[in-house]
Design a protein around this motif. Structure first.
Motif, PDB file in Angstrom:
ATOM      1  N   VAL A  66       0.984  -1.152   0.094  1.00  0.00           N
ATOM      2  CA  VAL A  66      -0.194  -0.010   0.024  1.00  0.00           C
ATOM      3  C   VAL A  66       0.802   1.157  -0.060  1.00  0.00           C
ATOM      4  O   VAL A  66       0.710   1.887  -0.896  1.00  0.00           O
ATOM      5  CB  VAL A  66      -0.854  -0.249   1.260  1.00  0.00           C
ATOM      6  CG1 VAL A  66      -1.850   1.331   1.548  1.00  0.00           C
ATOM      7  CG2 VAL A  66      -1.927  -1.210   0.999  1.00  0.00           C
ATOM      8  N   CYS A  67       1.682   1.453   0.836  1.00  0.00           N
ATOM      9  CA  CYS A  67       2.507   2.501   1.151  1.00  0.00           C
ATOM     10  C   CYS A  67       3.943   2.297   0.222  1.00  0.00           C
ATOM     11  O   CYS A  67       4.957   2.480   0.897  1.00  0.00           O
ATOM     12  CB  CYS A  67       2.968   2.875   2.531  1.00  0.00           C
ATOM     13  SG  CYS A  67       3.494   4.740   2.850  1.00  0.00           S
ATOM     14  N   PRO A  74       1.930   5.523  -3.850  1.00  0.00           N
ATOM     15  CA  PRO A  74       1.456   4.954  -2.731  1.00  0.00           C
ATOM     16  C   PRO A  74      -0.411   4.640  -2.707  1.00  0.00           C
ATOM     17  O   PRO A  74      -0.667   5.848  -3.404  1.00  0.00           O
ATOM     18  CB  PRO A  74       1.851   5.598  -1.392  1.00  0.00           C
ATOM     19  CG  PRO A  74       2.276   6.999  -2.092  1.00  0.00           C
ATOM     20  CD  PRO A  74       2.651   6.905  -3.246  1.00  0.00           C
ATOM     21  N   CYS A 124      -2.913   5.601  -1.204  1.00  0.00           N
ATOM     22  CA  CYS A 124      -3.399   6.460   0.051  1.00  0.00           C
ATOM     23  C   CYS A 124      -4.930   6.126   0.003  1.00  0.00           C
ATOM     24  O   CYS A 124      -5.434   6.037   1.106  1.00  0.00           O
ATOM     25  CB  CYS A 124      -2.990   7.802  -0.022  1.00  0.00           C
ATOM     26  SG  CYS A 124      -1.323   7.985  -0.079  1.00  0.00           S
ATOM     27  N   CYS A 167      -5.464   3.285   2.099  1.00  0.00           N
ATOM     28  CA  CYS A 167      -4.644   3.071   3.244  1.00  0.00           C
ATOM     29  C   CYS A 167      -5.314   3.204   4.731  1.00  0.00           C
ATOM     30  O   CYS A 167      -6.028   4.280   4.936  1.00  0.00           O
ATOM     31  CB  CYS A 167      -3.343   3.987   3.329  1.00  0.00           C
ATOM     32  SG  CYS A 167      -2.237   3.964   4.484  1.00  0.00           S
ATOM     33  N   LEU A 188      -4.031   3.895   7.336  1.00  0.00           N
ATOM     34  CA  LEU A 188      -3.460   5.201   8.086  1.00  0.00           C
ATOM     35  C   LEU A 188      -3.947   6.426   7.667  1.00  0.00           C
ATOM     36  O   LEU A 188      -3.635   7.545   8.299  1.00  0.00           O
ATOM     37  CB  LEU A 188      -1.791   4.983   8.115  1.00  0.00           C
ATOM     38  CG  LEU A 188      -1.499   3.336   8.658  1.00  0.00           C
ATOM     39  CD1 LEU A 188      -0.122   3.373   8.449  1.00  0.00           C
ATOM     40  CD2 LEU A 188      -1.814   3.210  10.095  1.00  0.00           C
ATOM     41  N   CYS A 229      -2.343  10.778   8.523  1.00  0.00           N
ATOM     42  CA  CYS A 229      -0.948  10.617   8.064  1.00  0.00           C
ATOM     43  C   CYS A 229      -0.508  12.131   7.431  1.00  0.00           C
ATOM     44  O   CYS A 229      -1.349  12.486   6.721  1.00  0.00           O
ATOM     45  CB  CYS A 229      -1.074   9.503   6.670  1.00  0.00           C
ATOM     46  SG  CYS A 229       0.536   9.601   5.794  1.00  0.00           S
ATOM     47  N   ALA A 269       2.155  12.832   5.559  1.00  0.00           N
ATOM     48  CA  ALA A 269       2.620  12.842   4.136  1.00  0.00           C
ATOM     49  C   ALA A 269       1.204  13.251   3.503  1.00  0.00           C
ATOM     50  O   ALA A 269       1.481  13.886   2.185  1.00  0.00           O
ATOM     51  CB  ALA A 269       3.466  11.681   3.965  1.00  0.00           C
ATOM     52  N   THR A 321       4.307  12.739  -0.178  1.00  0.00           N
ATOM     53  CA  THR A 321       4.713  11.290  -0.287  1.00  0.00           C
ATOM     54  C   THR A 321       5.887  11.325  -1.152  1.00  0.00           C
ATOM     55  O   THR A 321       6.582  10.250  -1.139  1.00  0.00           O
ATOM     56  CB  THR A 321       3.616  10.656  -0.726  1.00  0.00           C
ATOM     57  OG1 THR A 321       3.081  11.020  -2.062  1.00  0.00           O
ATOM     58  CG2 THR A 321       2.439  10.326   0.187  1.00  0.00           C
TER      59      THR A 321
HETATM   60  S1  SF4 Z   1      -1.765   7.383   3.372  1.00  0.00           S
HETATM   61 FE1  SF4 Z   1       0.168   7.688   4.487  1.00  0.00          FE
HETATM   62  S2  SF4 Z   1       0.637   5.709   5.155  1.00  0.00           S
HETATM   63 FE2  SF4 Z   1      -1.008   5.471   3.833  1.00  0.00          FE
HETATM   64  S3  SF4 Z   1      -0.008   4.973   1.888  1.00  0.00           S
HETATM   65 FE3  SF4 Z   1      -0.370   7.267   2.042  1.00  0.00          FE
HETATM   66  S4  SF4 Z   1       1.606   7.930   2.434  1.00  0.00           S
HETATM   67 FE4  SF4 Z   1       1.493   5.806   3.061  1.00  0.00          FE
END
Ligand code: SF4
Length: 358
Positions: free
Chosen positions: A196-197, A202, A204, A207, A209, A213, A215, A221
């Motif tokens: 995923v990341c 990525p 996101c 995701c 998180l 997050c 980033a 990112t």
């Molecule tokens: S949300 Fe944050 S942790 Fe998740 S994939 Fe994107 S950059 Fe990575």
């Protein structure tokens, strides 16, 4: 650097929840509890992508199902199985460690982090992986995937390869570890980083998180994680001369303290630049001029990028008629149908395969 308790606890909970409900990454060593097989998979995966390492893991576990089997392996057979993975010191250390465990520890893998990390070829990452996956001990793994996920989620721009960065990431990873399920947590963060990341683009939107997050929120990112060191790359020019006498070719074992130690190779002339045939035969290492004025035939070139070296390899072949004495220690004339018993660097394998010697 300070982060709120809420930001940290969200990270661990969301990660574990994702692992239990949505993590579909499937690899044969996942859920493995045998420390030998975990160790084997981790050594293979150092500097190697999972999909590339997978067939090697399967071959090794089939050939050597236990650490005692590996300890009894012949060096040449193990190197042959390793052929194509690169970084051959890994294989050398692996054999040394298997033999140490078999002879000094009665074949039993150590079950404490402090003992595991003393084994040859095992650093903090591999020791933490074995300790948590095999024994459920509370040690956080920190590898490239972990640096990336932590750096992005917490917005850390300290270079992860600096002394300070290593400390910051290690401490944070250990703090975030789910102590009751260290194996699940470690697997989850590595899998999230791998699927995923990811380094580029990525996912996101998928995701777990994303909500907290940094980033993602600040569109960083593409910038995180930060690396400090620029790797300097040494360029080398190898000229392999394939000496052939009827059904035999001349090969030698590469010397210690250089790349591809313990692998075999044809006659090598290394130079500071590419040598065309006319320059090659004037090189002082070229001692094969004969009365008929026969010249080596140029066969093409291949390049291979290693971490700190770029190897440009040019291939030549020369029929010498008989098994002449070659002025290099440690070489032998080997029947072509015996070549399969020797391990060679990847570029040499490609060349030999092309010439149909295998
Ligand atoms: S949300 Fe944050 S942790 Fe998740 S994939 Fe994107 S950059 Fe990575």
């Amino acid at each position: 650097m300070e982060w709120s308790k809420g930001q940290k606890s969200f990270f661990t909970k969301a990660l574990i929840h994702w692992h239990e409900t949505s993590n579909e990454r499937s690899l044969p060593w996942k859920e493995e509890k045998d420390p030998y097989k975990i160790w084997l998979s981790e050594i293979i995966l150092q500097q190697t992508r999972a999909q590339q390492g997978l067939p090697y893991y399967l071959r090794f576990t089939e050939a050597y199902p236990t650490v005692k089997d590996m300890a009894a392996a012949k060096d040449e057979a193990a190197f042959r199985l390793w052929q194509g993975l690169g970084y051959y010191n890994r294989c050398k250390n692996m054999l040394a460690t298997a033999r140490y465990i078999a002879s000094e520890l009665n074949g039993k893998f150590p079950d404490r982090y402090e003992e595991i990390i003393k084994l040859k070829g095992i650093g903090p990452y591999t020791a933490a992986a074995i300790a948590s996956f095999a024994y459920g001990l509370p040690h956080a793994v920190v590898d490239g995937n972990v640096y990336r996920v932590l750096s992005r989620y917490f917005g850390i721009d300290t270079p992860f390869d600096s002394t300070e960065g290593k400390k910051v990431f290690q401490q944070l990873a250990q703090e975030l570890l789910h102590k009751d399920d260290s194996a699940g947590y470690n697997q989850a963060i590595m899998d999230l980083g791998a699927t995923v990341c990811t380094p580029q683009q990525p996912l996101c939107a998928e995701c777990p998180l994303q909500k907290n997050c940094i980033a993602y929120k600040q569109q960083l990112t593409g910038i995180l994680p930060v690396r400090s060191k620029k790797t300097s790359v040494r360029k080398r020019y190898f000229h392999y001369l394939l000496l052939r006498a009827n059904d035999k070719i001349w090969i030698r074992k590469r010397p210690a303290k250089d790349i591809w130690e313990n692998l075999h190779e044809p006659y090598l002339i290394e130079a500071d630049e590419v040598l065309k045939t006319d320059k090659l035969i004037k090189n002082k290492a070229y001692t094969f001029n004969n009365k008929k004025g026969q010249e080596p035939e140029y066969e093409g070139f291949l390049t291979q990028r290693l971490t700190h070296q770029l190897i440009e390899t040019h291939f030549f072949s020369l029929q010498v008629g008989e098994t002449i004495k070659v002025p290099v220690d440690g070489g032998n004339w080997v029947a072509i149908n015996e070549l399969k018993n020797y391990a060679f660097p990847k570029t040499v394998v490609s060349f030999l395969e092309k010439k149909l010697y295998f």
